[in-house]
Write an enzyme that holds these catalytic residues in place. Structure first.
Site, PDB file in Angstrom:
ATOM      1  CG  HIS A   1     -22.299 -27.857  35.721  1.00 22.03           C
ATOM      2  ND1 HIS A   1     -20.814 -27.961  35.831  1.00 22.03           N
ATOM      3  CD2 HIS A   1     -22.292 -26.265  35.145  1.00 22.03           C
ATOM      4  CE1 HIS A   1     -20.350 -26.895  35.432  1.00 22.03           C
ATOM      5  NE2 HIS A   1     -21.000 -25.788  35.382  1.00 22.03           N
TER       6      HIS A   1
ATOM      7  CG  HIS B   1     -17.093 -23.129  32.908  1.00 21.38           C
ATOM      8  ND1 HIS B   1     -17.274 -24.459  32.626  1.00 21.38           N
ATOM      9  CD2 HIS B   1     -17.937 -22.922  33.407  1.00 21.38           C
ATOM     10  CE1 HIS B   1     -18.309 -24.849  33.233  1.00 21.38           C
ATOM     11  NE2 HIS B   1     -18.630 -23.830  33.711  1.00 21.38           N
TER      12      HIS B   1
ATOM     13  CG  ASP C   1     -14.512 -23.643  27.857  1.00 21.41           C
ATOM     14  OD1 ASP C   1     -14.507 -23.609  29.102  1.00 21.41           O
ATOM     15  OD2 ASP C   1     -15.437 -24.218  27.361  1.00 21.41           O
TER      16      ASP C   1
ATOM     17  CG  HIS D   1     -19.257 -22.697  38.764  1.00 17.00           C
ATOM     18  ND1 HIS D   1     -20.135 -23.546  38.818  1.00 17.00           N
ATOM     19  CD2 HIS D   1     -18.986 -22.612  37.240  1.00 17.00           C
ATOM     20  CE1 HIS D   1     -20.549 -24.344  37.900  1.00 17.00           C
ATOM     21  NE2 HIS D   1     -19.738 -23.458  36.849  1.00 17.00           N
TER      22      HIS D   1
ATOM     23  CD  GLU E   1     -26.764 -23.555  34.396  1.00 18.20           C
ATOM     24  OE1 GLU E   1     -26.191 -24.405  34.059  1.00 18.20           O
ATOM     25  OE2 GLU E   1     -26.356 -22.473  33.780  1.00 18.20           O
TER      26      GLU E   1
ATOM     27  N   GLY F   1     -22.625 -29.562  30.975  1.00 17.50           N
ATOM     28  CA  GLY F   1     -23.113 -29.610  29.703  1.00 17.50           C
ATOM     29  C   GLY F   1     -24.860 -29.963  30.107  1.00 17.50           C
TER      30      GLY F   1
ATOM     31  CG  ASP G   1     -21.177 -20.443  34.790  1.00 17.92           C
ATOM     32  OD1 ASP G   1     -20.613 -21.305  34.715  1.00 17.92           O
ATOM     33  OD2 ASP G   1     -22.235 -20.515  34.288  1.00 17.92           O
TER      34      ASP G   1
HETATM   35 ZN    ZN Z   1     -20.790 -23.700  34.776  1.00 14.43          ZN
END
Ligand code: ZN
Length: 357
Positions: free
Chosen positions: A207, A21, A23, A19, A210, A180, A296
């Site tokens: 996701h 990202h 970006d 996991h 969380e 998101g 993350d």
């Molecule tokens: Zn994430």
């Protein structure tokens, strides 16, 4: 005998990451250069100060400031050369940190503002990962990278992104993801995409759990059929803190060996956990859930896989057995074929940890 792993040893130990990202992991210096090329204004133009700004904004507890960080990274990732560079550097940075297998995700629909098509976005990123992986192998730090394509929960393009994922499944895309804001955007809005992926025998993670609690996890698993949970940390809300008795959902997650993509530093920043020492990863490890450790957003959390491991060594007194357990769990839960997972476990990971244990 209990040996406390040093930071340098942790860097050299093979690690697996599920996991991360794209970006959320750019080099600050690269953001500065790419922003200058397109005239994008940044909150700081000196790489070190910019790196600090990202961590502080993510630490601030303000969702607005947290989202602003991604506005800057996504802004400089709108052309094929920029995407290729960011992906290449991502592969190199992970490999230099001793990551031997990584699944890196991003949302293609967020990279269309300068006129790229969805396939052009995917191809640029795949090329960057291939270049970075080749260069890493030459440096003696081989890494295998699988791509996950993310659809945004609040948008309505999930079916299109699901089809994009399967179109590139033989070219390096190994899974699909939904990300998101959880509140108000349940994953059940995207059921057609998940049903399509199941019919195509494809893998996906969601996701869930969380910021939002058990209903989000329950929907991701029982309505959508997720293979893994992105975060899933709130599953602890279904565990009695005193007796450690599992509720039905927590019992199901453990029985079915549903992988939890836990991201301690990120969880502390977003308030999903109060501190690393109080992060549920300790309890979930004790109860033998399928726990995996993840970064993350390396840029926003100022972190790396080695740093996340070192934090757990400090907070919980973990040693090599626990670090190997996390790594093997991640490899078992990866979206690449079984024989390839087994090869990495038996030929790369276990021999290296055998020397450390
Ligand atoms: Zn994430």
């Amino acid at each position: 005998m209990h040996v406390t792993p040093s930071y340098d040893e942790i860097v050299r130990a093979p690690k697996a990451l599920l996991h991360d990202h794209l970006d959320g992991g750019l080099r600050p210096a690269t953001i500065v250069e790419l922003a200058a090329e397109i005239g994008h204004e940044l909150p700081a133009t000196e790489p070190e100060a910019l790196g600090r700004w990202f961590v502080e904004a993510a630490d601030s507890g303000s969702l607005e400031r947290y989202l602003e960080t991604f506005a800057h990274t996504v802004a400089v990732m709108q052309t094929a050369p920029a995407l290729r560079r960011v992906a290449r550097e991502c592969a190199l940075d992970l490999a230099a940190d001793g990551v031997v297998y990584a699944e890196v995700r991003y949302a293609p629909e967020q990279h269309l503002t300068a006129g790229l098509t969805l396939p052009q976005v995917v191809e640029a990123v795949l090329e960057g990962f291939a270049e970075g992986s080749a260069a890493a192998a030459e440096r003696g730090t081989p890494i295998r990278i699988g791509t996950l394509l993310t659809a945004m929960r609040h948008a309505a393009r999930s079916m299109e992104i699901a089809e994009l994922s399967t179109a590139y499944r033989d070219a390096g895309v190994v899974g699909f993801d939904i990300a998101g804001a959880e509140a108000g955007y349940p994953p059940t809005r995207h059921l057609d995409a998940f049903e399509y992926l199941k019919r195509e025998n494809f893998h996906f993670t969601i996701h869930a759990g969380e910021a939002f609690g058990l209903p989000s996890i329950w929907q991701a698993l029982q309505w959508c059929g997720a293979d893994r949970l992105g975060h899933g940390v709130r599953i602890v809300d279904d565990i009695d803190p005193h007796t450690r008795t599992l509720g039905r959902l927590a019992g199901y997650v453990r029985d079915k060996r549903i992988p939890l993509e836990l991201c301690p530093s990120s969880n502390v920043q977003t308030g999903a956990a109060t501190s690393i020492a109080e992060h549920p990863i300790g309890l979930l490890r004790d109860l033998r859930f399928r726990v995996t450790l993840n970064t993350d957003n390396r840029l926003m959390s100022g972190t790396s896989m080695s740093r996340e491991m070192a934090l757990l060594v400090d907070a919980f007194g973990w040693g090599w057995p626990e670090l190997q357990w996390l790594t093997v769990n991640a490899m078992k839960s990866a979206f690449i074929p079984f024989d390839e997972r087994l090869a990495l476990i038996n030929e790369v990971i276990k021999p290296a940890y055998a020397k450390l244990l």
